[in-house]
Design an enzyme around this catalytic site. Structure first.
Site, PDB file in Angstrom:
ATOM      1  N   CYS A  31      63.452  48.598  31.915  1.00 53.85           N
ATOM      2  CA  CYS A  31      63.186  48.974  33.438  1.00 53.85           C
ATOM      3  C   CYS A  31      62.151  49.900  33.634  1.00 53.85           C
ATOM      4  O   CYS A  31      63.280  50.809  33.035  1.00 53.85           O
ATOM      5  CB  CYS A  31      63.443  47.851  34.196  1.00 53.85           C
ATOM      6  SG  CYS A  31      63.580  46.421  33.874  1.00 53.85           S
ATOM      7  N   GLY A  57      59.409  48.920  29.666  1.00 53.94           N
ATOM      8  CA  GLY A  57      59.589  47.813  29.350  1.00 53.94           C
ATOM      9  C   GLY A  57      57.946  47.139  29.349  1.00 53.94           C
ATOM     10  O   GLY A  57      57.081  47.753  29.831  1.00 53.94           O
ATOM     11  N   ASN A 131      65.922  48.937  38.340  1.00 47.65           N
ATOM     12  CA  ASN A 131      65.815  49.384  36.987  1.00 47.65           C
ATOM     13  C   ASN A 131      67.071  49.529  36.624  1.00 47.65           C
ATOM     14  O   ASN A 131      68.108  50.422  37.599  1.00 47.65           O
ATOM     15  CB  ASN A 131      64.933  50.681  36.191  1.00 47.65           C
ATOM     16  CG  ASN A 131      65.803  51.098  35.687  1.00 47.65           C
ATOM     17  OD1 ASN A 131      65.594  52.149  35.121  1.00 47.65           O
ATOM     18  ND2 ASN A 131      66.178  50.488  34.218  1.00 47.65           N
ATOM     19  N   GLY A 132      67.769  48.592  35.945  1.00 45.58           N
ATOM     20  CA  GLY A 132      69.866  49.294  35.793  1.00 45.58           C
ATOM     21  C   GLY A 132      70.061  47.470  35.724  1.00 45.58           C
ATOM     22  O   GLY A 132      69.686  46.675  34.930  1.00 45.58           O
ATOM     23  N   TYR A 276      66.657  58.710  23.321  1.00 46.15           N
ATOM     24  CA  TYR A 276      65.823  57.421  22.813  1.00 46.15           C
ATOM     25  C   TYR A 276      64.955  57.211  23.694  1.00 46.15           C
ATOM     26  O   TYR A 276      63.630  57.396  23.939  1.00 46.15           O
ATOM     27  CB  TYR A 276      66.909  56.216  22.206  1.00 46.15           C
ATOM     28  CG  TYR A 276      65.501  55.573  22.057  1.00 46.15           C
ATOM     29  CD1 TYR A 276      64.174  55.747  21.233  1.00 46.15           C
ATOM     30  CD2 TYR A 276      65.045  54.172  22.965  1.00 46.15           C
ATOM     31  CE1 TYR A 276      63.537  54.298  20.398  1.00 46.15           C
ATOM     32  CE2 TYR A 276      64.615  52.750  22.411  1.00 46.15           C
ATOM     33  CZ  TYR A 276      63.996  53.003  21.481  1.00 46.15           C
ATOM     34  OH  TYR A 276      62.777  52.277  20.742  1.00 46.15           O
TER      35      TYR A 276
END
Ligand code: AMP
Ligand code: SF4
Length: 492
Positions: A31, A57, A131-132, A276
């Site tokens: 996310c 995302g 996010n996570g 990445y």
């Protein structure tokens, strides 16, 4: 040797099995989050921020904005630019707003899991974007449901809202503190209340959360938060630093307050963000991603040289590392694989099966750059191995004499439980096969990975502040999952 279906694309449904009664459709989501306080066009700017974070995302996106009295929110499946037309943005008035982009590969991918999620409770209206990945969400949800909470989604983030709603603390900040102390794992959270933004980061700081300021023509200053600084660049905001692990920042009519809601743990910043996940034009954990990636390529060339004619990146993920490999080795860099950036989800496949159709849709080889050449292919990672195999075949069938694969991180041997979508252990090719078996599977003439030591060097981790668990299996926190039970080992 692991049995891998030739046509298994990377983005096929895959999720961790945590028992048949597991209520969460998936336990890892990739996310991006963005938040802004103090700008008359808050939703428009959050839209631009999300546009820059689209790579984090692509499944759904949402914005919640507050006009000072009421929170308005729009969440939809699809890409940011398709969802937020001018008409939709006009439904989101106010001076503070938060936004979210979400990617989920598994199980239920429905709208009800799209964020920001919101709730109306005794502390007022609250919206949240996350996010996570919360590693104790199953246990917390079970307890909450036993106590009568009714969940609307299958996302772990909803647990946070229920904890806030149930807290006996009278203020929102107090209830948030209460909730944050109960959740475990990786979280960079942005909350929106009627008149303020509150953000918080987990005590290890797994996922990034950058802070910045934006000068208004009136002379006032807006405050912004984002997963990556590339979102600040687009709106002309200045990066001022990161929300610290274990920190909560509140921005409201009375100004900004920063406090540690808990004692920070030893930092465990995700090294894969630099390998990445993040955009190369971002500063992540205070370090330039482009610099890390180029250094990965340089060190890869030093550790695993090849007598070759040309260095070719797998676009886009291998580009920066390939540039580093080329400058270190002196072997020319050539863009001999061309990526089509416009491949959409709605693409209609021909009814007649075409070999390697999926990969050809995305990549096409430049035959005259490859014919008769000894080629070094550089990519960021091998997960299942199926993409690499298709690309090696593609390059060989375009006339390459030799194809050598070089990977700019160590072998991925363990899943991520902190918010990056890696498949389960049995699908990770490096978890189940030797280097030689992987080389054979991807049909390369040689294969080599960057060492852990060089990855550490590339991200400039002199203080041991990064997580490398997907390369080592040593998780910085206690993870109790059917598949793997690991003790708290410290970050490798
Ligand atoms: P695979 O065929 O599973 O080995 O796919 C490897 C490719 O997937 C590499 O080119 C990576 O750039 C890409 N990749 C690695 N990790 C992820 C991830 N978490 N999400 C999406 N793509 C990824
Ligand atoms: Fe990042 Fe890997 Fe750690 Fe997950 S396990 S947080 S992907 S380094």
């Amino acid at each position: 040797m692991l049995e891998l279906g030739e046509d298994t694309p990377f983005d096929e449904p895959a999720f961790y099995q945590r028992g048949e009664d597991c209520v969460f459709d998936k336990l890892h989501e990739e996310c991006g989050v963005f938040a802004l306080y103090g700008h008359p066009e808050a939703a428009n700017l959050v839209y631009l921020g999300l546009y820059a974070l689209q790579h984090r995302g692509q499944e759904s996106a949402g914005i919640a904005a507050s006009d000072g009295r009421k929170i308005h929110s729009v969440r939809k499946m699809g890409h940011v630019a398709d969802i937020f037309t001018p008409d939709v943005l006009n439904q989101l008035p106010g001076e503070c707003a938060i936004g979210h982009t979400r990617y989920s590969t598994a199980g239920e991918t429905s709208l009800r899991n799209a964020q920001p999620l919101s709730v109306a409770c005794s502390k007022g209206q609250v919206a949240v974007a996350h996010n996570g990945n919360l590693t104790n969400a199953i246990e917390l949800r079970r307890d909450l449901e036993e106590d009568g909470s009714i969940f609307q989604s299958t996302s772990d983030t909803e647990v946070v809202l229920h904890l806030v709603a149930r807290s006996r603390e009278r203020t929102l900040a107090g209830a948030l503190r209460d909730a944050l102390l109960q959740i475990e794992g990786a979280f960079s959270l942005v909350f929106l209340a009627e008149d303020r933004i509150i953000v918080a980061r987990d005590p290890h700081g797994f996922r990034p959360l950058a802070m910045g300021t934006l000068e208004l023509a009136s002379g006032a200053t807006a405050t912004v938060f984002a997963s990556e600084t590339c979102a600040f660049d687009l709106i002309g905001a200045t990066y001022t630093g990161d929300v610290q692990p274990g920190e909560m920042v509140i921005v409201g009519p009375e100004g900004m307050t920063r406090e540690f809601y808990t004692r920070p743990e030893k930092p465990a910043h995700c090294s894969f963000e630099h390998v990445y996940f993040s955009r190369p034009d971002s500063i992540v954990f205070g370090k330039a991603v482009a610099e890390s990636r180029e250094r990965m390529g340089r060190l890869l060339a030093r550790e695993h040289p090849v007598d070759a004619d040309v260095i070719v990146p797998v676009p886009d993920s291998g580009v920066a590392a390939a540039i580093g490999y080329s400058s270190e080795s002196g072997i020319p860099y050539r863009q001999a694989l061309i990526r089509n950036h416009y491949v959409g989800r709605t693409f209609i496949e021909p009814s007649q099966a075409i070999r390697d159709f999926g990969v050809k849709l995305k990549l096409n080889p430049v035959r005259h750059l490859l014919e008769g050449k000894r080629v070094v292919l550089v990519d960021d990672s091998i997960v299942r191995g199926t993409t690499s195999r298709k690309i090696v075949r593609m390059v060989r069938s375009a006339g390459a004499r030799e194809v050598h694969m070089r990977i700019s991180c160590p072998p991925t041997i363990s899943p991520c439980y902190y918010g990056v979508d890696t498949p389960s252990l049995h699908e990770l090719i490096a978890a189940n096969n030797s280097l030689e078996q992987i080389r054979e599977f991807i049909e390369a003439d040689s294969l080599a990975y960057l060492s852990l030591e060089s990855l550490r060097d590339s991200v400039r981790d002199s203080d041991d502040h990064f997580c490398y668990a997907c390369y080592t299996g040593h998780y910085p926190t206690l993870i109790q999952i059917d598949e793997v039970i690991t003790a708290k080992t410290g970050c490798c």
